[in-house]
Design an enzyme around this catalytic site. Structure first.
Site, PDB file in Angstrom:
ATOM      1  N   LYS A  22       0.836  -1.208   0.000  1.00  0.00           N
ATOM      2  CA  LYS A  22       0.000   0.000   0.000  1.00  0.00           C
ATOM      3  C   LYS A  22       0.868   1.254   0.000  1.00  0.00           C
ATOM      4  O   LYS A  22       0.669   2.169  -0.796  1.00  0.00           O
ATOM      5  CB  LYS A  22      -0.907   0.001   1.238  1.00  0.00           C
ATOM      6  N   ASN A  23       1.842   1.285   0.912  1.00  0.00           N
ATOM      7  CA  ASN A  23       2.596   2.536   1.096  1.00  0.00           C
ATOM      8  C   ASN A  23       3.629   2.782  -0.006  1.00  0.00           C
ATOM      9  O   ASN A  23       4.234   3.852  -0.065  1.00  0.00           O
ATOM     10  CB  ASN A  23       3.245   2.570   2.487  1.00  0.00           C
ATOM     11  N   CYS A 115      -5.297  13.007  12.645  1.00  0.00           N
ATOM     12  CA  CYS A 115      -5.952  11.704  12.490  1.00  0.00           C
ATOM     13  C   CYS A 115      -5.792  10.905  13.765  1.00  0.00           C
ATOM     14  O   CYS A 115      -5.139  11.352  14.703  1.00  0.00           O
ATOM     15  CB  CYS A 115      -5.422  10.966  11.271  1.00  0.00           C
ATOM     16  N   ARG A 120       0.058  14.782  12.868  1.00  0.00           N
ATOM     17  CA  ARG A 120       0.600  14.574  11.522  1.00  0.00           C
ATOM     18  C   ARG A 120       0.590  15.828  10.644  1.00  0.00           C
ATOM     19  O   ARG A 120      -0.043  15.860   9.583  1.00  0.00           O
ATOM     20  CB  ARG A 120      -0.120  13.411  10.821  1.00  0.00           C
ATOM     21  N   ASP A 303       4.494   0.785  12.087  1.00  0.00           N
ATOM     22  CA  ASP A 303       3.349   0.084  11.489  1.00  0.00           C
ATOM     23  C   ASP A 303       3.238  -1.372  11.939  1.00  0.00           C
ATOM     24  O   ASP A 303       2.279  -2.057  11.575  1.00  0.00           O
ATOM     25  CB  ASP A 303       3.422   0.145   9.944  1.00  0.00           C
ATOM     26  N   ARG A 395      -8.641  -0.491   4.412  1.00  0.00           N
ATOM     27  CA  ARG A 395      -7.788   0.535   3.794  1.00  0.00           C
ATOM     28  C   ARG A 395      -6.436  -0.043   3.438  1.00  0.00           C
ATOM     29  O   ARG A 395      -5.782   0.438   2.520  1.00  0.00           O
ATOM     30  CB  ARG A 395      -7.550   1.690   4.778  1.00  0.00           C
TER      31      ARG A 395
HETATM   32  N1  EPU Z   1       5.782  14.946  10.683  1.00  0.00           N
HETATM   33  C1  EPU Z   1       5.811  16.290  10.977  1.00  0.00           C
HETATM   34  N2  EPU Z   1       5.831  17.184   9.934  1.00  0.00           N
HETATM   35  C2  EPU Z   1       5.815  16.788   8.629  1.00  0.00           C
HETATM   36  C3  EPU Z   1       5.789  15.419   8.338  1.00  0.00           C
HETATM   37  C4  EPU Z   1       5.776  14.509   9.389  1.00  0.00           C
HETATM   38  O1  EPU Z   1       5.809  16.678  12.140  1.00  0.00           O
HETATM   39  O2  EPU Z   1       5.826  17.649   7.740  1.00  0.00           O
HETATM   40  C5  EPU Z   1       5.730  13.966  11.789  1.00  0.00           C
HETATM   41  C6  EPU Z   1       4.371  13.243  11.792  1.00  0.00           C
HETATM   42  O3  EPU Z   1       3.390  14.001  12.496  1.00  0.00           O
HETATM   43  C7  EPU Z   1       4.690  11.938  12.461  1.00  0.00           C
HETATM   44  C8  EPU Z   1       6.140  11.675  12.040  1.00  0.00           C
HETATM   45  O4  EPU Z   1       6.661  12.930  11.582  1.00  0.00           O
HETATM   46  O5  EPU Z   1       4.614  12.062  13.855  1.00  0.00           O
HETATM   47  C9  EPU Z   1       6.275  10.637  10.929  1.00  0.00           C
HETATM   48  O6  EPU Z   1       5.613  11.065   9.760  1.00  0.00           O
HETATM   49  P1  EPU Z   1       6.049  10.622   8.307  1.00  0.00           P
HETATM   50  O7  EPU Z   1       5.945  11.811   7.418  1.00  0.00           O
HETATM   51  O8  EPU Z   1       7.335   9.900   8.379  1.00  0.00           O
HETATM   52  O9  EPU Z   1       4.918   9.569   7.954  1.00  0.00           O
HETATM   53  P2  EPU Z   1       3.814   9.640   6.819  1.00  0.00           P
HETATM   54  O10 EPU Z   1       4.427   9.894   5.510  1.00  0.00           O
HETATM   55  O11 EPU Z   1       2.686  10.516   7.269  1.00  0.00           O
HETATM   56  C10 EPU Z   1       4.063   7.087   6.289  1.00  0.00           C
HETATM   57  C11 EPU Z   1       3.132   5.915   6.148  1.00  0.00           C
HETATM   58  C12 EPU Z   1       2.603   5.541   7.523  1.00  0.00           C
HETATM   59  C13 EPU Z   1       3.799   5.171   8.400  1.00  0.00           C
HETATM   60  C14 EPU Z   1       4.779   6.341   8.472  1.00  0.00           C
HETATM   61  C15 EPU Z   1       6.036   6.031   9.258  1.00  0.00           C
HETATM   62  C16 EPU Z   1       2.158   6.163   3.960  1.00  0.00           C
HETATM   63  C17 EPU Z   1       0.981   6.497   3.122  1.00  0.00           C
HETATM   64  N3  EPU Z   1       2.021   6.296   5.286  1.00  0.00           N
HETATM   65  O12 EPU Z   1       3.284   8.134   6.865  1.00  0.00           O
HETATM   66  O13 EPU Z   1       1.787   4.392   7.333  1.00  0.00           O
HETATM   67  O14 EPU Z   1       3.351   4.866   9.700  1.00  0.00           O
HETATM   68  O15 EPU Z   1       5.162   6.719   7.125  1.00  0.00           O
HETATM   69  O16 EPU Z   1       6.673   4.919   8.733  1.00  0.00           O
HETATM   70  O17 EPU Z   1       3.205   5.775   3.447  1.00  0.00           O
HETATM   71  C18 EPU Z   1       0.097   2.862   7.889  1.00  0.00           C
HETATM   72  O18 EPU Z   1       0.341   2.272   6.814  1.00  0.00           O
HETATM   73  O19 EPU Z   1      -0.641   2.373   8.782  1.00  0.00           O
HETATM   74  C19 EPU Z   1       0.688   4.180   8.129  1.00  0.00           C
HETATM   75  C20 EPU Z   1       0.221   5.035   9.039  1.00  0.00           C
END
Ligand code: EPU
Length: 417
Positions: A22-23, A115, A120, A303, A395
């Protein structure tokens, strides 16, 4: 709304085919917007988040054809707006900021709200795109961005954000000059995105390390690309074998990307081996608790935190699970406690004390991985567990109830009453 009804206590045995990730699929689908020609993707998992992404691409002007796990994207004449109704259901929509800015010089994307697992924010995405020459305004809940051609820049992320790294990587492929991303996320899904972009003609080095270098090009062509297998789905089925005292043989398992997860499961006493083209996971004797801390890749993935917590609930001894990535990713704890688990929460830490047995009860899923942890607990609990709100599960897990049924689980899907 649907729910899963699980009769626990049956050891799982048999073969599970791991689906596409998915990711990895979400950013790659969105990256198709960067291409001038058609993109053919295979191993795209059939999931609610993928359906939402395809709707988003269509709204942005792309022409989409889907046949099972095959998806064809023809980017066509793009429009710059991603509406709130879609973004609020899937935060990954914010990933279209980078591609739209580099293709069109403008983008209007609804700001995703908080969320279930945390606030996030997307501040790191915005700051980085600003360094490449984009200007942003927030109005009416939308982030509106403008730029002439984006230009290369040296960007240092304060935190190795996965989504931020993906947004930048995509934006930089069509920017002028060189972009260097420092403290980049190193997740395998970033590497898959880079491989896809390179197959379309992008020039990228260092993906999979903390420094990624991108030389901008004038155009990207299309390509045919197979999405990598889902490492979190694979880890979840390993944990399912463990919690039921069973043995699962996983095909298309991305073993090389599961280092930290396999280490933890082996430390707990599971036997996990690569045998030919499959990975066999089994737990013959009882397991014991260990201490875990979630970390960016190559550390233990957030995850998998909820699923391993379920496994620890029935293991010997006690262990501490520390969640460092998201501030609120313990929503499954109180639901596991309803099944008889002994877990004490204190800030970012959960102390799990193994118990002899869990007992089935109705429980509520709050997010994707929390749902998976409740299904795992239900598979091992005595009696009937009903997992409500399984739209979260749909999802991110392709046909989980069907896959589990084939390996001996007693699980059925029904309308929530
Ligand atoms: N963060 C910030 N500012 C930003 C971006 C991130 O503060 O601009 C913080 C977030 O609030 C969070 C942390 O940094 O506390 C990690 O966020 P990150 O950007 O690394 O994660 P993401 O891109 O929002 C993806 C996966 C998540 C997975 C995380 C960490 C996708 C679509 N989502 O999320 O997947 O947990 O990386 O590995 O790729 C899941 O599949 O269940 C899921 C939540």
């Amino acid at each position: 709304m649907e729910q899963l009804v699980i009769q626990g206590g049956y050891p799982l045995k048999g073969e599970v085919a791991i689906s596409g990730s998915k990711n990895a699929a979400l950013p790659i689908l969105i990256a198709s917007l960067l291409c001038e020609d058609e993109v053919r993707l295979t191993k795209v998992p059939r999931l609610r988040d993928i359906t939402t992404t395809l709707k988003l691409l269509a709204l942005l002007g792309a022409d989409i054809e889907q046949d099972g796990q095959h998806v064809l994207v023809r980017p066509g004449h793009l429009l710059p707006e991603a509406p709130y109704d879609l973004v609020r259901t899937m935060r990954a929509s914010v990933l279209c900021l980078g591609p739209l800015l580099s293709r069109l010089g403008q983008a209007k994307v609804a700001l995703p709200g908080g969320c279930a697992i945390g606030a996030r924010p997307v501040d790191l995405h915005i700051k980085a795109l600003e360094k490449m020459g984009a200007r942003f305004e927030l109005e009416g809940g939308d982030i509106t961005g403008h730029c002439n051609r984006l230009h290369g820049a040296r960007i240092h992320f304060d935190f190795p954000t996965v989504g931020g790294t993906e947004n930048l990587l995509m934006a930089a492929t069509l920017a002028s000059g060189e972009t260097v991303i420092e403290n980049a996320a190193q997740e395998p899904e970033i590497v898959d995105l880079a491989h896809f972009l390179m197959a379309c003609g992008a020039i990228i080095e260092g993906h999979g390390t903390s420094v990624i270098r991108i030389q901008g090009v004038d155009r990207l062509k299309g390509c045919s690309y197979a999405i990598m297998s889902d490492r979190i789905e694979a880890g979840t089925y390993m944990a399912a074998a463990g919690i039921t005292g069973g043995e699962l043989s996983l095909t298309a398992c991305p073993f090389a990307h599961l280092g930290a997860v396999v280490r933890v499961l082996r430390d707990m006493g599971m036997d996990i081996e690569e045998v030919g083209d499959r990975v066999v996971a089994r737990a013959q004797d009882g397991l014991h608790c260990v201490d875990i801390e979630t970390m960016p890749h190559p550390g233990f993935p957030t995850d998998m935190q909820a699923q391993v917590m379920s496994l620890m609930c029935l293991a010997r001894g006690s262990g501490v699970i520390r969640e460092t990535i998201f501030e609120n990713r313990f929503m499954h704890v109180l639901e596991l406690v309803r099944l008889g688990a002994a877990i004490t929460l204190s800030g970012k830490q959960a102390l799990v004390q193994g118990v002899k047995r869990l007992t089935g009860a109705p429980v509520m899923a709050s997010d994707l991985r929390a749902s998976a942890s409740l299904v795992l607990a239900g598979l091992a609990a005595k009696g009937t567990t009903i997992v409500r709100r399984i739209y979260h599960l749909d999802r991110g897990y392709e046909a989980m109830d069907a896959k589990l049924t084939r390996v001996g689980a007693h699980i059925r899907r029904e309308q929530q009453r």
